[in-house]
Design an enzyme around this catalytic site. Structure first.
Site, PDB file in Angstrom:
ATOM      1  N   CYS A 319       0.842  -1.205   0.000  1.00  0.00           N
ATOM      2  CA  CYS A 319       0.000   0.000   0.000  1.00  0.00           C
ATOM      3  C   CYS A 319       0.878   1.256   0.000  1.00  0.00           C
ATOM      4  O   CYS A 319       1.568   1.522  -0.974  1.00  0.00           O
ATOM      5  CB  CYS A 319      -0.979  -0.033   1.158  1.00  0.00           C
ATOM      6  SG  CYS A 319      -2.367   1.104   0.933  1.00  0.00           S
ATOM      7  N   HIS A 423      -3.666  -5.321   1.033  1.00  0.00           N
ATOM      8  CA  HIS A 423      -3.502  -5.695   2.433  1.00  0.00           C
ATOM      9  C   HIS A 423      -3.953  -7.145   2.601  1.00  0.00           C
ATOM     10  O   HIS A 423      -4.904  -7.594   1.975  1.00  0.00           O
ATOM     11  CB  HIS A 423      -4.348  -4.795   3.340  1.00  0.00           C
ATOM     12  CG  HIS A 423      -3.882  -3.382   3.387  1.00  0.00           C
ATOM     13  ND1 HIS A 423      -2.702  -3.008   3.972  1.00  0.00           N
ATOM     14  CD2 HIS A 423      -4.452  -2.233   2.913  1.00  0.00           C
ATOM     15  CE1 HIS A 423      -2.554  -1.698   3.870  1.00  0.00           C
ATOM     16  NE2 HIS A 423      -3.598  -1.203   3.226  1.00  0.00           N
TER      17      HIS A 423
END
Length: 730
Positions: A319, A423
């Site tokens: 991310c 994630h």
């Protein structure tokens, strides 16, 4: 106070109540955390509530955390309401308007209350923040709105626990003091007998009972935020050295928890260039402020250390860490930081921050042309939470193709440096083991065998947590608090002769809740405050599980569940049961499944475990076949199977179908007691469909069945020496 153990206690109580047969859900009206989670609906909540939902064995929803604050600076946060971005506000701006959010909080609470018997409410911070009490909607204010008793959780490990507990209670107005129903002392080390005189004095001073003392014990559940003790692990021990860069705005650090479970891996967190050393793998985590954390990397000297290390060390960014790996960062709309900045330059990518937030759970696949780590299983899943788009400047190699056609990840041509927005990507076991074993082989270390299942590991930890709660808290007192002193407090695991009117529900007309306060935990939650309360709508809904006792069937049998037995010496008994599982799930039914005498590794589990509506309860690992076990091991296995069956019985009322794979064979072998099975089938909840498989059902078992399908063997390749094959027999 923060980090006193509210989240931990809440999760433990959720699992205990679930084990005792109740429908239970966690709730935290307002959470401040950078660890977040995306629900199946694509809505964002605190990671802690997702973890607590796992403990309660239910799907996380946005109703469990209606307000999430994600700090963007020391003075402001992104405010998320009902799972969606509301605004970026300073602390003063938020406190001026948060009274307006109280209706949203109660809407969420009442939604959960209408569907559950017990709500465990976690508070935030301290309930004695007297400067903020006027607009409180998460601690004592939430307890008042829900009409819930409060349990105070106090942390003895920091010292000053008596002053802390006494001061917290006595700083509050009498109305709030009256809501406290007990105190839990958490994180105790040593001989509790020495502590007991102090506990008695505390009870006398506060007029509140101490409900128990929880010892400081290592139980591995997801931590809520950056106060996590695991972030203090700074030293390399043995095996391969994995260094996580602890960014100032680190988020979702639980992405990397799986590395701690793998034999031969040492995971540590780095905040200083002198600590980096020469790791085998550098992980750059997510962040709430990518550009500010890139500035920190430059100023701290870690930027140059990471760039130098990249010549020999593998580097992965997730991310915000993925964005940092690139060459360029642009924020023309001042979404995070504003302006333009260079990244680490290790990937030939550019990121532009935009106002819209990408927020979704998604599947993907490592592109077919890459032989990354020699993976055979290239399928992945995870969730995205980011406010930026990353593009290829020409020299990066597309790595992952998502199910919606987007490219998620990019890597260097040699695959040693890569980044992804997903994630939870390392919860995909084939990928994480492929990566670790590749590094081990490069270092000349034999990877050995590692049969870790993340799902199984989590179940073990949640059950350990429940045992800790049961063994050290006065659960009888907590049940009396929940149900106003009524006895009995708990649904019994074998109590199937309940009234058909629905009165067996814990809350036919109201939903008890427990609030866990920052320093105290009222009732059943480990949070700033947890509240046993009554929903305005809960009384309008029958919430009990209907069942039929020995007296016979109800007149209307259209919704009556049946008993299926698949038996015989031919191949296909489990196959039939799994097909029925898929059919039921496809019709929107909830299925509870357990496989006896199996080691949790059958290929169908790779799909069944992730089907919507299907809950698989894993068994203990079996490292031997039953014919290899001695008498003591067989006796222990039978005891374990009997305990598992009792647990499944307690859970079954919340499901439409219960599948007990190989249960018939386990009974035939004397490794599962038949009497409790017969008793359960005789008095099972009326709506419940039960499926049993295995060889040689007894006459008594056959009497209970509505369907008996015998699969006979005409031919089997085992008879000519062909071994079992993955995807066919296993």
């Amino acid at each position: 106070m923060s980090n006193s153990g509210k989240t931990f206690v809440t999760a433990g109580l959720c699992r205990v109540f679930k084990q005792d047969g109740y429908r239970v859900a966690p709730f935290k009206s307002q959470n401040m955390a950078l660890n977040s989670y995306i629900t199946k609906e694509g809505l964002e909540i605190g990671r802690a509530q997702a973890m607590q939902a796992e403990a309660a064995m239910i799907e996380p929803t946005h109703w469990m955390n209606p307000i999430l604050l994600k700090p963007t600076s020391n003075m402001g946060s992104q405010v998320i309401v009902n799972g969606e971005v509301y605004d970026n506000l300073s602390a003063q701006e938020y406190y001026k308007m948060k009274d307006n959010l109280a209706p949203e909080v109660m809407k969420a609470f009442e939604h959960l209350a209408a569907e559950n018997d017990i709500i465990v409410i976690e508070g935030a911070g301290s309930p004695a923040e007297i400067n903020l009490a006027e607009n409180d909607i998460v601690n004592m204010g939430m307890a008042k709105m829900a009409g819930a008793p409060v349990i105070l959780v106090a942390d003895i490990d920091r010292g000053g626990v008596f002053a802390s507990a006494y001061g917290t209670i006595k700083l509050l107005p009498q109305e709030d003091q009256d809501r406290f129903c007990g105190i839990v002392i958490n994180k105790f080390r040593g001989d509790v007998e020495i502590l007991k005189p102090g506990l008695k004095m505390l009870e006398d001073l506060t007029d509140k009972p101490v409900l128990g003392v929880l010892p400081l014990e290592k139980i591995d559940v997801d931590d809520e935020d950056s106060l996590s003790d695991r972030l203090n692990q700074r030293t390399f021990t043995e095996g391969i050295d994995v260094a996580v860069i602890r960014l100032p705005h680190i988020s979702n650090f639980t992405d990397f928890s799986v590395f701690e479970l793998i034999d031969g891996v040492s995971l540590r967190y780095v905040t200083d260039k002198r600590e980096l050393g020469e790791p085998d793998l550098i992980l750059i985590p997510g962040t709430k402020n990518t550009m500010a954390d890139m500035e920190w990397l430059i100023e701290s000297g870690l930027e140059s250390k990471i760039i130098r290390a990249s010549k020999d060390t593998r580097i992965i960014g997730i991310c915000g860490g993925f964005q940092i790996l690139g060459k360029e960062l642009h924020d023309p709309e001042h979404v995070e930081h504003g302006g333009d900045m260079r990244g680490l330059g290790l990937l030939d990518t550019s990121t532009v921050f935009q106002g819209g937030k990408t927020r979704t759970r998604i599947h993907g696949c490592i592109r077919e042309e890459h032989n990354l780590y020699g993976l055979k299983d290239r399928q992945l899943e995870g969730y995205e939470i980011h406010m930026g788009a990353t593009t290829n400047l020409g020299g990066a190699v597309p790595m992952i193709e998502l199910s919606d056609g987007r490219t998620d990840a990019y890597m260097t041509p040699d695959g040693r440096i890569w980044g992804s927005y997903l994630h939870g990507i390392f919860d995909n076991e084939a990928l994480v083991f492929g990566l670790v074993h590749d590094i081990m082989r490069e270092k000349g270390i034999n990877p050995g065998e590692n049969h870790l299942s993340v799902a199984e590991y989590k179940e073990i930890q949640y059950n350990k947590l429940a045992d800790l709660i049961r063994n050290h808290l006065d659960m009888d007192a907590i049940y009396r608090i929940l149900f106003d002193g009524d006895e009995p407090h708990k649904k019994k695991q074998n109590d199937f002769e309940q009234n058909v009117t629905g009165e067996n529900s814990a809350a036919a007309e109201n939903v008890p809740g427990i609030s866990v306060a920052a320093e105290n935990v009222p009732g059943i939650s480990a949070a700033a405050e947890n509240v046993p309360g009554t929903s305005g709508d809960a009384g309008k809904k029958e919430t009990g599980t209907q069942s039929v006792g020995c007296g016979g069937m109800a007149d209307d049998t259209s919704d009556r569940g049946c008993v299926h037995i698949y038996c015989g010496d031919g191949k296909g008994k489990t196959t039939c049961a799994m097909g029925l599982c898929v059919r039921a799930a496809g019709a929107g039914k909830k299925v509870l499944l357990h496989q006896f005498l199996k080691d949790n590794s059958s290929s169908e589990r790779q799909v069944i475990d992730y089907l919507s509506g299907v809950t698989v309860v894993p068994g203990a690992p079996m490292d031997k076949f039953t014919f290899q076990m001695n008498e003591q091991e067989l006796a222990a296995l039978k005891e374990s199977n009997d305990a598992m069956f009792a647990k499944l019985c307690a859970m079954a009322g919340d499901y439409d179908m219960l599948i007990l794979d190989e249960s018939v064979y386990a009974m035939d072998m004397g490794l599962l007691s038949e009497e409790p099975v017969i008793d359960f089938l005789s008095h099972r909840p009326e709506h419940l469909e039960v499926v049993l498989t295995g060889r040689n059902p007894s006459g008594r078992l056959e009497e209970q069945a509505d369907y008996i399908s015998e699969i006979g063997k005409r031919k089997h390749p085992f008879d000519r020496g062909l071994s079992s094959r993955v995807g066919i027999e296993k």
